[in-house]
Design a protein around this motif. Structure first.
Motif, PDB file in Angstrom:
ATOM      1  N   GLU A 141      14.739  -5.130  35.546  1.00  0.00           N
ATOM      2  CA  GLU A 141      15.305  -6.248  36.319  1.00  0.00           C
ATOM      3  C   GLU A 141      14.342  -6.721  37.414  1.00  0.00           C
ATOM      4  OE1 GLU A 141      19.161  -6.688  39.250  1.00  0.00           O
ATOM      5  OE2 GLU A 141      19.088  -5.014  37.828  1.00  0.00           O
ATOM      6  N   HIS A 142      13.535  -5.793  37.950  1.00  0.00           N
ATOM      7  CA  HIS A 142      12.641  -6.137  39.055  1.00  0.00           C
ATOM      8  C   HIS A 142      11.176  -6.196  38.629  1.00  0.00           C
ATOM      9  CE1 HIS A 142      15.887  -6.072  41.975  1.00  0.00           C
ATOM     10  NE2 HIS A 142      16.361  -5.056  41.273  1.00  0.00           N
ATOM     11  N   ALA A 143      10.936  -6.294  37.325  1.00  0.00           N
ATOM     12  CA  ALA A 143       9.570  -6.415  36.783  1.00  0.00           C
ATOM     13  C   ALA A 143       8.673  -5.255  37.204  1.00  0.00           C
ATOM     14  CB  ALA A 143       8.958  -7.759  37.187  1.00  0.00           C
ATOM     15  N   ILE A 144       9.253  -4.066  37.293  1.00  0.00           N
ATOM     16  CA  ILE A 144       8.475  -2.860  37.587  1.00  0.00           C
ATOM     17  C   ILE A 144       8.187  -2.195  36.235  1.00  0.00           C
ATOM     18  CG2 ILE A 144       8.535  -0.579  38.694  1.00  0.00           C
ATOM     19  CD1 ILE A 144      10.687  -1.841  40.650  1.00  0.00           C
ATOM     20  N   ALA A 145       6.906  -2.003  35.921  1.00  0.00           N
ATOM     21  CA  ALA A 145       6.585  -1.403  34.614  1.00  0.00           C
ATOM     22  C   ALA A 145       6.950   0.079  34.626  1.00  0.00           C
ATOM     23  CB  ALA A 145       5.096  -1.566  34.323  1.00  0.00           C
ATOM     24  N   ILE A 146       7.464   0.550  33.511  1.00  0.00           N
ATOM     25  CA  ILE A 146       7.786   1.973  33.380  1.00  0.00           C
ATOM     26  C   ILE A 146       6.618   2.678  32.694  1.00  0.00           C
ATOM     27  CG2 ILE A 146       9.222   3.621  32.095  1.00  0.00           C
ATOM     28  CD1 ILE A 146      10.691   2.700  34.500  1.00  0.00           C
ATOM     29  N   GLU A 147       6.165   3.732  33.374  1.00  0.00           N
ATOM     30  CA  GLU A 147       5.158   4.620  32.767  1.00  0.00           C
ATOM     31  C   GLU A 147       5.878   5.909  32.423  1.00  0.00           C
ATOM     32  OE1 GLU A 147       1.037   5.578  34.064  1.00  0.00           O
ATOM     33  OE2 GLU A 147       1.646   4.358  35.760  1.00  0.00           O
ATOM     34  N   ALA A 148       5.735   6.352  31.177  1.00  0.00           N
ATOM     35  CA  ALA A 148       6.452   7.544  30.724  1.00  0.00           C
ATOM     36  C   ALA A 148       5.586   8.785  30.897  1.00  0.00           C
ATOM     37  CB  ALA A 148       6.835   7.394  29.254  1.00  0.00           C
ATOM     38  N   TRP A 149       6.000   9.686  31.802  1.00  0.00           N
ATOM     39  CA  TRP A 149       5.298  10.989  31.832  1.00  0.00           C
ATOM     40  C   TRP A 149       6.097  11.981  30.987  1.00  0.00           C
ATOM     41  CZ3 TRP A 149       7.606  15.419  33.627  1.00  0.00           C
ATOM     42  CH2 TRP A 149       8.438  15.416  34.754  1.00  0.00           C
ATOM     43  N   GLY A 150       5.390  13.034  30.544  1.00  0.00           N
ATOM     44  CA  GLY A 150       6.043  13.970  29.615  1.00  0.00           C
ATOM     45  C   GLY A 150       6.516  13.237  28.372  1.00  0.00           C
ATOM     46  N   PRO A 151       5.709  12.280  27.877  1.00  0.00           N
ATOM     47  CA  PRO A 151       6.215  11.409  26.800  1.00  0.00           C
ATOM     48  C   PRO A 151       6.548  12.169  25.524  1.00  0.00           C
ATOM     49  CG  PRO A 151       3.843  11.148  27.050  1.00  0.00           C
ATOM     50  CD  PRO A 151       4.305  11.966  28.225  1.00  0.00           C
ATOM     51  N   LEU A 152       5.922  13.352  25.369  1.00  0.00           N
ATOM     52  CA  LEU A 152       6.201  14.175  24.182  1.00  0.00           C
ATOM     53  C   LEU A 152       7.157  15.311  24.538  1.00  0.00           C
ATOM     54  CD1 LEU A 152       2.498  14.339  22.897  1.00  0.00           C
ATOM     55  CD2 LEU A 152       4.324  12.809  22.114  1.00  0.00           C
ATOM     56  N   GLY A 153       7.826  15.175  25.683  1.00  0.00           N
ATOM     57  CA  GLY A 153       8.734  16.249  26.131  1.00  0.00           C
ATOM     58  C   GLY A 153       7.955  17.510  26.493  1.00  0.00           C
ATOM     59  N   GLN A 154       6.674  17.339  26.822  1.00  0.00           N
ATOM     60  CA  GLN A 154       5.779  18.454  27.194  1.00  0.00           C
ATOM     61  C   GLN A 154       5.739  19.547  26.129  1.00  0.00           C
ATOM     62  OE1 GLN A 154       6.947  19.676  31.194  1.00  0.00           O
ATOM     63  NE2 GLN A 154       5.597  18.126  32.086  1.00  0.00           N
ATOM     64  N   GLY A 155       6.104  19.206  24.916  1.00  0.00           N
ATOM     65  CA  GLY A 155       6.102  20.214  23.854  1.00  0.00           C
ATOM     66  C   GLY A 155       7.186  21.267  24.045  1.00  0.00           C
ATOM     67  N   LYS A 156       8.145  21.017  24.995  1.00  0.00           N
ATOM     68  CA  LYS A 156       9.154  22.039  25.294  1.00  0.00           C
ATOM     69  C   LYS A 156      10.371  21.958  24.379  1.00  0.00           C
ATOM     70  CE  LYS A 156       8.153  22.629  30.211  1.00  0.00           C
ATOM     71  NZ  LYS A 156       8.528  22.223  31.551  1.00  0.00           N
ATOM     72  N   TYR A 157      10.551  20.837  23.728  1.00  0.00           N
ATOM     73  CA  TYR A 157      11.736  20.631  22.890  1.00  0.00           C
ATOM     74  C   TYR A 157      11.305  20.500  21.433  1.00  0.00           C
ATOM     75  CZ  TYR A 157      13.685  19.586  27.439  1.00  0.00           C
ATOM     76  OH  TYR A 157      14.069  19.669  28.741  1.00  0.00           O
ATOM     77  N   PRO A 158      12.199  20.823  20.502  1.00  0.00           N
ATOM     78  CA  PRO A 158      11.800  20.765  19.090  1.00  0.00           C
ATOM     79  C   PRO A 158      11.813  19.341  18.529  1.00  0.00           C
ATOM     80  CG  PRO A 158      14.071  21.476  19.270  1.00  0.00           C
ATOM     81  CD  PRO A 158      13.584  21.280  20.679  1.00  0.00           C
ATOM     82  N   LEU A 159      11.340  18.398  19.357  1.00  0.00           N
ATOM     83  CA  LEU A 159      11.362  16.985  18.962  1.00  0.00           C
ATOM     84  C   LEU A 159      10.673  16.730  17.625  1.00  0.00           C
ATOM     85  CD1 LEU A 159      10.186  14.715  21.921  1.00  0.00           C
ATOM     86  CD2 LEU A 159      12.299  14.564  20.595  1.00  0.00           C
ATOM     87  N   PHE A 160       9.581  17.485  17.397  1.00  0.00           N
ATOM     88  CA  PHE A 160       8.729  17.189  16.246  1.00  0.00           C
ATOM     89  C   PHE A 160       9.292  17.739  14.946  1.00  0.00           C
ATOM     90  CE2 PHE A 160       4.853  17.259  19.321  1.00  0.00           C
ATOM     91  CZ  PHE A 160       5.286  16.060  19.868  1.00  0.00           C
ATOM     92  N   GLU A 161      10.465  18.395  15.053  1.00  0.00           N
ATOM     93  CA  GLU A 161      11.065  18.932  13.819  1.00  0.00           C
ATOM     94  C   GLU A 161      12.303  18.139  13.404  1.00  0.00           C
ATOM     95  OE1 GLU A 161      11.725  22.971  15.084  1.00  0.00           O
ATOM     96  OE2 GLU A 161       9.627  22.956  15.746  1.00  0.00           O
ATOM     97  N   LEU A 162      12.683  17.151  14.201  1.00  0.00           N
ATOM     98  CA  LEU A 162      13.931  16.446  13.921  1.00  0.00           C
ATOM     99  C   LEU A 162      13.720  15.346  12.886  1.00  0.00           C
ATOM    100  CD1 LEU A 162      15.150  16.129  17.608  1.00  0.00           C
ATOM    101  CD2 LEU A 162      15.808  17.839  15.900  1.00  0.00           C
ATOM    102  N   PRO A 163      14.692  15.193  11.972  1.00  0.00           N
ATOM    103  CA  PRO A 163      14.537  14.177  10.921  1.00  0.00           C
ATOM    104  C   PRO A 163      14.296  12.765  11.461  1.00  0.00           C
ATOM    105  CG  PRO A 163      16.419  15.607  10.466  1.00  0.00           C
ATOM    106  CD  PRO A 163      15.900  16.001  11.821  1.00  0.00           C
ATOM    107  N   ALA A 164      14.871  12.452  12.639  1.00  0.00           N
ATOM    108  CA  ALA A 164      14.658  11.104  13.195  1.00  0.00           C
ATOM    109  C   ALA A 164      13.172  10.853  13.455  1.00  0.00           C
ATOM    110  CB  ALA A 164      15.453  10.942  14.504  1.00  0.00           C
ATOM    111  N   VAL A 165      12.425  11.939  13.649  1.00  0.00           N
ATOM    112  CA  VAL A 165      10.991  11.823  13.934  1.00  0.00           C
ATOM    113  C   VAL A 165      10.153  12.137  12.682  1.00  0.00           C
ATOM    114  CG1 VAL A 165       9.112  12.761  15.350  1.00  0.00           C
ATOM    115  CG2 VAL A 165      11.370  12.381  16.379  1.00  0.00           C
TER     116      VAL A 165
END
Ligand code: NAD
Length: 278
Positions: free
Chosen positions: A182-206
């Protein structure tokens, strides 16, 4: 393989930022020069460090040795919490610039709001003066939630150009992201891969889109960020992954893929709550 150029995101102050950068959190200071050199060779031109990472010197040495013209680089560092204030900000900025061996910075961020100290408004006014000096092109914040941003907007003159927040499929921060948009502030994503702490890379959606496109799960998650419009700064110390994380401009996720990755929201943070970091 030749990669298409990294797109740039326009910032609200008239400058622009490469949408993909290289983060160096937890990169050992002794290895930083080598690892950042690898990243520059792969093609990254946007580097994200911080005083508290203790590796600004290594980043600076790699930049100097690369011979890449300064105007082709985009360098971010961050003010640590105990340097918030006014004169302490100017001193910390000078020291960071010295360690990086740079004449100017592209982006300087307040690392955390640390609201219990109640100094982030004063600190932001010092940031405004730094920007006026021309020694930093853009100023922004990190780990600010919507209510912290709102206070800056109410009490100061310059709208932050970016808010760098923890953001990955398991923690998407919709309220802060909507306020920023809403205020034209760009979002920068840190920990974009979840810092490897979550099993994100094993989920069918990915893994599903990864198979379809012949890409890795990490590339799918980075692609998801890019298509959302986030600036994204994945970190790796492994040469093959540094390259892999950059090879994300030759495929596109479908609207259904985007919805499915977006559906992984769990409200899981990797770190501390924003109001509790002192
Ligand atoms: P990240 O999500 O980028 O995860 C990095 C980890 O993911 C690596 O250590 C590795 O374990 C894994 N990984 C990376 N590439 C991979 C690949 N291709 N395949 C499999 N696993 C892979 O986490 P991060 O480093 O915390 O965040 C990125 C950057 O964001 C940081 O380096 C830093 O610059 C910035 N950051 C900022 C803040 C802040 O408070 N502003 C906090 C944390 C990080």
């Amino acid at each position: 393989m030749t990669q298409p150029p990294v797109p740039r995101i326009q910032l609200n102050d008239g400058t622009s930022i490469p949408q993909l950068g290289f983060g160096v959190f937890k990169v050992d200071p002794k290895q930083t020069e080598r690892i950042v050199t690898d990243a520059l060779e792969v093609g990254y031109r946007h580097l994200d460090t911080a005083r508290i990472y203790g590796n600004e010197e290594g980043v600076g040495r790699a930049l100097a040795a690369s011979g890449i013209p300064r105007e082709q680089l985009f360098v971010t560092t961050k003010l640590w919490n105990d340097d918030q204030g006014t004169q302490s900000v100017f001193d910390a900025f000078d020291r960071s610039l010295d360690r990086l061996g740079l004449e100017y910075l592209d982006l300087y961020l307040i690392h955390w709001p640390t609201p219990r100290n109640d100094r982030y408004v004063e600190t932001w006014k010092a940031f405004e003066r730094l920007r006026e000096s021309g020694r930093v092109r853009s100023i922004g914040v990190s780990n600010f939630l919507a209510h912290h941003l709102e206070r800056l907007l109410d009490e100061t003159d310059v709208v932050p150009a970016v808010d760098q927040i923890e953001l990955h499929p398991y923690h998407q921060q919709p309220e802060t992201a909507a306020f920023a948009e809403e205020h034209a502030i760009a979002i920068e994503a840190w920990g974009p891969l979840g810092q490897g702490k979550y099993p994100l890379f094993e989920l069918p959606a990915v893994t599903g889109p990864a198979e379809v496109h012949g890409k890795t799960p990490a590339q799918v998650v980075i692609r998801w960020h890019l298509q959302l419009g986030n600036v994204v700064i994945p970190k790796s110390a492994t040469p093959s992954r540094i390259r892999e994380n950059f090879e994300v401009f030759d495929f596109e996720l479908s609207p259904l893929d985007m919805t499915e990755v977006g559906g992984l929201e769990r409200g899981f943070r990797t770190g501390s709550h924003h109001d509790n970091v002192a």
